[in-house]
Scaffold this motif. Structure first.
Motif, PDB file in Angstrom:
ATOM      1  N   ARG A 110       0.832  -1.193   0.000  1.00 34.66           N
ATOM      2  CA  ARG A 110       0.000   0.000   0.000  1.00 34.66           C
ATOM      3  C   ARG A 110       0.871   1.249   0.000  1.00 34.66           C
ATOM      4  NH1 ARG A 110      -1.674   3.274   4.065  1.00 34.66           N
ATOM      5  NH2 ARG A 110      -0.903   1.849   5.695  1.00 34.66           N
ATOM      6  N   PRO A 111       0.576   2.213  -0.866  1.00 36.57           N
ATOM      7  CA  PRO A 111       1.359   3.457  -0.845  1.00 36.57           C
ATOM      8  C   PRO A 111       1.257   4.150   0.508  1.00 36.57           C
ATOM      9  CG  PRO A 111      -0.032   3.338  -2.803  1.00 36.57           C
ATOM     10  CD  PRO A 111      -0.464   2.225  -1.911  1.00 36.57           C
ATOM     11  N   LEU A 112       2.313   4.805   0.904  1.00 34.48           N
ATOM     12  CA  LEU A 112       2.268   5.591   2.129  1.00 34.48           C
ATOM     13  C   LEU A 112       1.289   6.747   1.959  1.00 34.48           C
ATOM     14  CD1 LEU A 112       6.097   5.755   2.868  1.00 34.48           C
ATOM     15  CD2 LEU A 112       4.408   4.469   4.183  1.00 34.48           C
ATOM     16  N   ALA A 113       0.444   6.951   2.943  1.00 35.76           N
ATOM     17  CA  ALA A 113      -0.557   8.012   2.891  1.00 35.76           C
ATOM     18  C   ALA A 113      -0.085   9.181   3.757  1.00 35.76           C
ATOM     19  CB  ALA A 113      -1.902   7.502   3.393  1.00 35.76           C
ATOM     20  N   ILE A 114       0.173  10.319   3.126  1.00 38.53           N
ATOM     21  CA  ILE A 114       0.704  11.492   3.804  1.00 38.53           C
ATOM     22  C   ILE A 114      -0.320  12.622   3.733  1.00 38.53           C
ATOM     23  CG2 ILE A 114       2.626  13.101   3.976  1.00 38.53           C
ATOM     24  CD1 ILE A 114       3.487  10.161   4.242  1.00 38.53           C
ATOM     25  N   ALA A 115      -0.691  13.159   4.894  1.00 43.14           N
ATOM     26  CA  ALA A 115      -1.596  14.309   4.942  1.00 43.14           C
ATOM     27  C   ALA A 115      -0.779  15.591   5.083  1.00 43.14           C
ATOM     28  CB  ALA A 115      -2.565  14.185   6.108  1.00 43.14           C
ATOM     29  N   ILE A 116      -1.211  16.640   4.406  1.00 48.30           N
ATOM     30  CA  ILE A 116      -0.553  17.942   4.511  1.00 48.30           C
ATOM     31  C   ILE A 116      -1.591  18.986   4.883  1.00 48.30           C
ATOM     32  CG2 ILE A 116       0.806  19.714   3.333  1.00 48.30           C
ATOM     33  CD1 ILE A 116       1.856  17.592   1.459  1.00 48.30           C
ATOM     34  N   THR A 117      -1.387  19.643   6.031  1.00 46.00           N
ATOM     35  CA  THR A 117      -2.250  20.766   6.396  1.00 46.00           C
ATOM     36  C   THR A 117      -1.630  22.042   5.824  1.00 46.00           C
ATOM     37  OG1 THR A 117      -1.122  21.133   8.512  1.00 46.00           O
ATOM     38  CG2 THR A 117      -2.980  19.610   8.518  1.00 46.00           C
ATOM     39  N   THR A 118      -2.445  22.861   5.220  1.00 49.76           N
ATOM     40  CA  THR A 118      -1.916  24.021   4.498  1.00 49.76           C
ATOM     41  C   THR A 118      -1.795  25.273   5.360  1.00 49.76           C
ATOM     42  OG1 THR A 118      -4.159  24.300   3.607  1.00 49.76           O
ATOM     43  CG2 THR A 118      -2.519  23.250   2.196  1.00 49.76           C
ATOM     44  N   GLY A 119      -2.181  25.201   6.633  1.00 53.96           N
ATOM     45  CA  GLY A 119      -1.867  26.248   7.595  1.00 53.96           C
ATOM     46  C   GLY A 119      -2.598  27.558   7.392  1.00 53.96           C
ATOM     47  N   GLU A 120      -1.955  28.629   7.829  1.00 54.57           N
ATOM     48  CA  GLU A 120      -2.533  29.970   7.770  1.00 54.57           C
ATOM     49  C   GLU A 120      -2.822  30.361   6.317  1.00 54.57           C
ATOM     50  OE1 GLU A 120      -4.037  33.393   7.832  1.00 54.57           O
ATOM     51  OE2 GLU A 120      -3.653  32.475   9.807  1.00 54.57           O
ATOM     52  N   PRO A 121      -4.093  30.653   5.990  1.00 51.20           N
ATOM     53  CA  PRO A 121      -4.430  30.942   4.590  1.00 51.20           C
ATOM     54  C   PRO A 121      -3.866  32.250   4.076  1.00 51.20           C
ATOM     55  CG  PRO A 121      -6.331  31.284   6.002  1.00 51.20           C
ATOM     56  CD  PRO A 121      -5.284  30.628   6.860  1.00 51.20           C
ATOM     57  N   ALA A 122      -3.490  33.173   4.965  1.00 51.14           N
ATOM     58  CA  ALA A 122      -2.876  34.422   4.528  1.00 51.14           C
ATOM     59  C   ALA A 122      -1.370  34.297   4.374  1.00 51.14           C
ATOM     60  CB  ALA A 122      -3.192  35.539   5.525  1.00 51.14           C
ATOM     61  N   GLY A 123      -0.814  33.149   4.749  1.00 50.74           N
ATOM     62  CA  GLY A 123       0.622  32.937   4.682  1.00 50.74           C
ATOM     63  C   GLY A 123       1.040  32.119   3.478  1.00 50.74           C
ATOM     64  N   VAL A 124       2.263  31.594   3.540  1.00 52.56           N
ATOM     65  CA  VAL A 124       2.845  30.913   2.380  1.00 52.56           C
ATOM     66  C   VAL A 124       2.516  29.426   2.309  1.00 52.56           C
ATOM     67  CG1 VAL A 124       4.763  32.530   2.143  1.00 52.56           C
ATOM     68  CG2 VAL A 124       5.010  30.521   3.633  1.00 52.56           C
ATOM     69  N   GLY A 125       1.857  28.891   3.335  1.00 51.02           N
ATOM     70  CA  GLY A 125       1.607  27.454   3.370  1.00 51.02           C
ATOM     71  C   GLY A 125       0.937  26.875   2.132  1.00 51.02           C
ATOM     72  N   PRO A 126      -0.154  27.464   1.644  1.00 48.69           N
ATOM     73  CA  PRO A 126      -0.812  26.900   0.465  1.00 48.69           C
ATOM     74  C   PRO A 126       0.090  26.831  -0.768  1.00 48.69           C
ATOM     75  CG  PRO A 126      -2.294  28.394   1.600  1.00 48.69           C
ATOM     76  CD  PRO A 126      -0.954  28.552   2.244  1.00 48.69           C
ATOM     77  N   GLU A 127       0.840  27.893  -1.034  1.00 42.74           N
ATOM     78  CA  GLU A 127       1.676  27.884  -2.241  1.00 42.74           C
ATOM     79  C   GLU A 127       2.906  26.987  -2.078  1.00 42.74           C
ATOM     80  OE1 GLU A 127       3.543  32.248  -2.269  1.00 42.74           O
ATOM     81  OE2 GLU A 127       1.592  32.086  -1.266  1.00 42.74           O
ATOM     82  N   LEU A 128       3.448  26.899  -0.856  1.00 42.14           N
ATOM     83  CA  LEU A 128       4.584  26.002  -0.643  1.00 42.14           C
ATOM     84  C   LEU A 128       4.169  24.550  -0.808  1.00 42.14           C
ATOM     85  CD1 LEU A 128       6.504  27.544   2.398  1.00 42.14           C
ATOM     86  CD2 LEU A 128       6.882  27.880  -0.055  1.00 42.14           C
TER      87      LEU A 128
END
Length: 327
Positions: free
Chosen positions: A7-25
């Motif tokens: 089974r592929p490893l399942a990795i979750a990513i939280t994108t954090g503060e929406p006004a910050g760089v998290g979503p684009e990073l």
């Protein structure tokens, strides 16, 4: 057993503060997923429209095993402009990732930076990721560790985390330090594949207390803790003066340094690794890694933010999950 291994490893990513760089990073890092992590699949938690707007290209990236788990913003987010109305949205992303990891849906979680003030302004007392993860997983003691990259990376763990400096001495205890060293030793073995970790330990005071003339914490607390830890088979020499410990001749045989407080060890590590370092929470029943920087509000939406730390955090999460699965 064979099915689980395949089974592929399942990795979750939280994108954090929406006004910050998290979503684009997150988007920038996952453009490398097909080459770097072909045996992993990713679930990105966040507002779909926000992620598509910040990705700078079509999202998800073609050919990459990425699913967006849509969690709607409370109000529209502008790059660089904090809004307390989205504080609970940020916390909701983290809750969903933690619940998924505890249930076994995710093998690891990677967290983009959040803004503590936004969550507090939303009416939720919040000290930081590390403390919140401990509370939500009912873990009595966790350890914050930051790390660089490379064949023998610099790793710095903390005996205390987000405390005022005046409270650090009272927060140190023999039992607490022994537990902290045991967590570091266990997780370096279990999640990093180190057979016999060597953990160098700093003192608290200048010159490690100068034989009691500059403070007695080394004599009364730290040294007894190290003696007890070594009796349990943990390789933990010290206490060393923090101002001279971070030299190649001492670090060349070390797998980790345990510093007594946040700004004793982390300025050195961030100077050496900033932009490529990671934050790992040790002692949890789940795997969690993160970037080594904050929300970078001044860079959000500009396209100039460097995804190096996010890539390193995903690298570490995948590696740690592989070690855990193989154990």
């Amino acid at each position: 057993m064979g099915t689980a291994a395949a089974r592929p490893l399942a990795i979750a990513i939280t994108t954090g503060e929406p006004a910050g760089v998290g979503p684009e990073l997150t988007a920038a890092a996952l453009r490398q997923a097909h080459e770097r992590w072909p045996h992993a699949r990713f679930t990105v938690l966040g507002d779909r429209a926000l992620l598509q707007a910040r990705a700078g290209t079509n999202w998800p990236v073609a050919g990459v095993a990425v699913e967006i788990e849509h969690r709607p913003l409370a109000v529209a987010a502008e790059p660089g402009k904090l809004n307390a109305a989205n504080g609970r949205y940020v916390l909701g992303l983290l809750d969903a990732a933690i619940d998924g990891a505890v249930s076994g849906r995710f093998d690891a979680i990677v967290t983009a930076p959040l803004q503590k003030s936004t969550i507090n302004d939303a009416g939720v007392p919040f000290t930081g990721h590390t403390e919140y993860l401990a509370e939500r997983t009912h873990t009595p003691r966790v350890v914050m560790m930051l790390a660089g990259s490379g064949e023998r990376p610099l790793r710095v763990a903390l005996a205390t985390t987000h405390l005022p400096l005046k409270d650090v001495s009272a927060a140190l205890s023999i039992d607490g330090l022994v537990e902290t060293l045991a967590i570091i030793d266990h997780d370096l073995r279990a999640h990093f594949g180190l057979a016999a970790p060597r953990i160098l330990v700093t003192g608290l005071n200048p010159h490690a207390g100068e034989n009691g003339y500059l403070g007695r914490e080394e004599i009364d607390v730290i040294t007894p803790a190290l003696e007890r830890a070594r009796a349990r088979g943990i390789d933990a020499p010290g206490p060393y003066p923090a101002d001279t410990l971070f030299q190649p001749r001492y670090l060349k045989d070390a797998d980790c340094v345990l510093a007594m407080f946040h700004d004793q060890g982390l300025p050195v590590l961030k100077y050496a690794t900033f932009g490529e370092g990671i934050n790992v929470t040790l002692g949890l029943p789940i795997i969690r890694t993160s970037v080594d920087h904050g929300t970078a509000l001044d860079l959000a939406g500009t396209g100039r933010a460097d995804a190096g730390s996010m890539i390193a955090a995903i690298d570490a999460a995948v590696t740690m999950a592989r070690h855990k699965r193989a154990a």
